[in-house]
Design an enzyme around this catalytic site. Sequence first.
Site, PDB file in Angstrom:
ATOM      1  N   ASP A   1     -24.638 -21.087  19.468  1.00 20.22           N
ATOM      2  CA  ASP A   1     -24.204 -20.191  18.396  1.00 20.22           C
ATOM      3  C   ASP A   1     -25.384 -19.680  17.577  1.00 20.22           C
ATOM      4  O   ASP A   1     -26.405 -20.355  17.431  1.00 20.22           O
ATOM      5  CB  ASP A   1     -23.270 -20.931  17.432  1.00 20.22           C
ATOM      6  CG  ASP A   1     -21.847 -21.035  17.941  1.00 20.22           C
ATOM      7  OD1 ASP A   1     -21.626 -20.756  19.122  1.00 20.22           O
ATOM      8  OD2 ASP A   1     -20.981 -21.424  17.145  1.00 20.22           O
TER       9      ASP A   1
ATOM     10  N   HIS B   1     -20.445 -13.696  17.718  1.00 15.41           N
ATOM     11  CA  HIS B   1     -20.306 -14.693  16.642  1.00 15.41           C
ATOM     12  C   HIS B   1     -20.315 -14.014  15.265  1.00 15.41           C
ATOM     13  O   HIS B   1     -20.708 -14.621  14.273  1.00 15.41           O
ATOM     14  CB  HIS B   1     -21.425 -15.732  16.739  1.00 15.41           C
ATOM     15  CG  HIS B   1     -21.188 -16.978  15.945  1.00 15.41           C
ATOM     16  ND1 HIS B   1     -19.973 -17.640  15.916  1.00 15.41           N
ATOM     17  CD2 HIS B   1     -22.022 -17.702  15.142  1.00 15.41           C
ATOM     18  CE1 HIS B   1     -20.070 -18.709  15.142  1.00 15.41           C
ATOM     19  NE2 HIS B   1     -21.297 -18.771  14.647  1.00 15.41           N
TER      20      HIS B   1
ATOM     21  N   HIS C   1     -21.896 -13.843   9.868  1.00 17.31           N
ATOM     22  CA  HIS C   1     -21.423 -15.233   9.799  1.00 17.31           C
ATOM     23  C   HIS C   1     -20.494 -15.488   8.612  1.00 17.31           C
ATOM     24  O   HIS C   1     -20.388 -16.615   8.108  1.00 17.31           O
ATOM     25  CB  HIS C   1     -22.600 -16.221   9.761  1.00 17.31           C
ATOM     26  CG  HIS C   1     -22.253 -17.566  10.333  1.00 17.31           C
ATOM     27  ND1 HIS C   1     -21.905 -18.648   9.552  1.00 17.31           N
ATOM     28  CD2 HIS C   1     -22.206 -18.005  11.617  1.00 17.31           C
ATOM     29  CE1 HIS C   1     -21.659 -19.697  10.323  1.00 17.31           C
ATOM     30  NE2 HIS C   1     -21.829 -19.336  11.587  1.00 17.31           N
TER      31      HIS C   1
ATOM     32  N   HIS D   1     -26.799 -24.933  18.545  1.00 18.74           N
ATOM     33  CA  HIS D   1     -27.371 -23.734  17.934  1.00 18.74           C
ATOM     34  C   HIS D   1     -28.816 -23.605  18.404  1.00 18.74           C
ATOM     35  O   HIS D   1     -29.600 -24.542  18.227  1.00 18.74           O
ATOM     36  CB  HIS D   1     -27.349 -23.831  16.403  1.00 18.74           C
ATOM     37  CG  HIS D   1     -25.978 -23.963  15.815  1.00 18.74           C
ATOM     38  ND1 HIS D   1     -25.283 -25.158  15.803  1.00 18.74           N
ATOM     39  CD2 HIS D   1     -25.166 -23.046  15.205  1.00 18.74           C
ATOM     40  CE1 HIS D   1     -24.104 -24.973  15.215  1.00 18.74           C
ATOM     41  NE2 HIS D   1     -24.009 -23.705  14.844  1.00 18.74           N
TER      42      HIS D   1
END
Length: 261
Positions: free
Chosen positions: A72, A123, A127, A217
Amino acid sequence: MPTRTHRSRARVVPALFAASLALLLGGCSVDSTSPADARADAPKSDGKPLASGRSGPAVDCGEAKCIALTFDAGPGKDTPELLDMLKKEDVHATFFLLGKNHVLKHPDVVRRLAAEGHEVANHTWTHKRLDQLDKDGIREELGRTQDAIAEITGEKPRLMRPPQGRTDDEVTEVSKELGLSQVLWSATAKDYSTTDSELIKKRIVDQAGRDGIILLHDIYDGTVPAVPGIIAELKKRGYTFVTVPELLAPAAPEPGTVYRP
């Protein structure tokens, strides 16, 4: 001797902790579909390649012990090094990319992700928690990233991961409108909270399971160095690494559907 009130609190606290842990591991409480159920319920794919540059399922996850490696919030400065590692190990992963300051900053890396057969996914743009936005806000966060990735790779993503795993009916509705499936996870290293690569590896290996989806990540310092050890140990335990669409095959990712192991 504890009072009735104290006994009630003693029961409530563990229950709240369990609920919080479940939320952290898998997002909000919404209807979801497991990879195994997806495979069982859909006898054929939509005919699209499982990832850019590749076609046809590399493995039957109904028979093999599959697990999906996902990253991510990139791409970041360490993503090229990660791609070198994955190429060496012949592992394909799913990358849920952030638009602002990531996709826009690293277009060559996005292009390389697609060219090397990884699944390029969404994604959001900045965010933001999608469940705290109205439909226009959700559409903005997802749609801008769709367009930015398509401009680089020539193809819009078909998967998205909501930040923090937070989703709701409106997120589902907009995702369906944009042709996006939602992908949650079953294993997380909480790599945002540590730079200890051995700890990151241990947390993932301890949580690994068949049909699992690993959340990491590629923007944190301890994560990329942990990846070779994760791959080596899970291969040793008989796992086959696949992208999320490969994990669902022969089913095609269904827009709006929430997939969670």
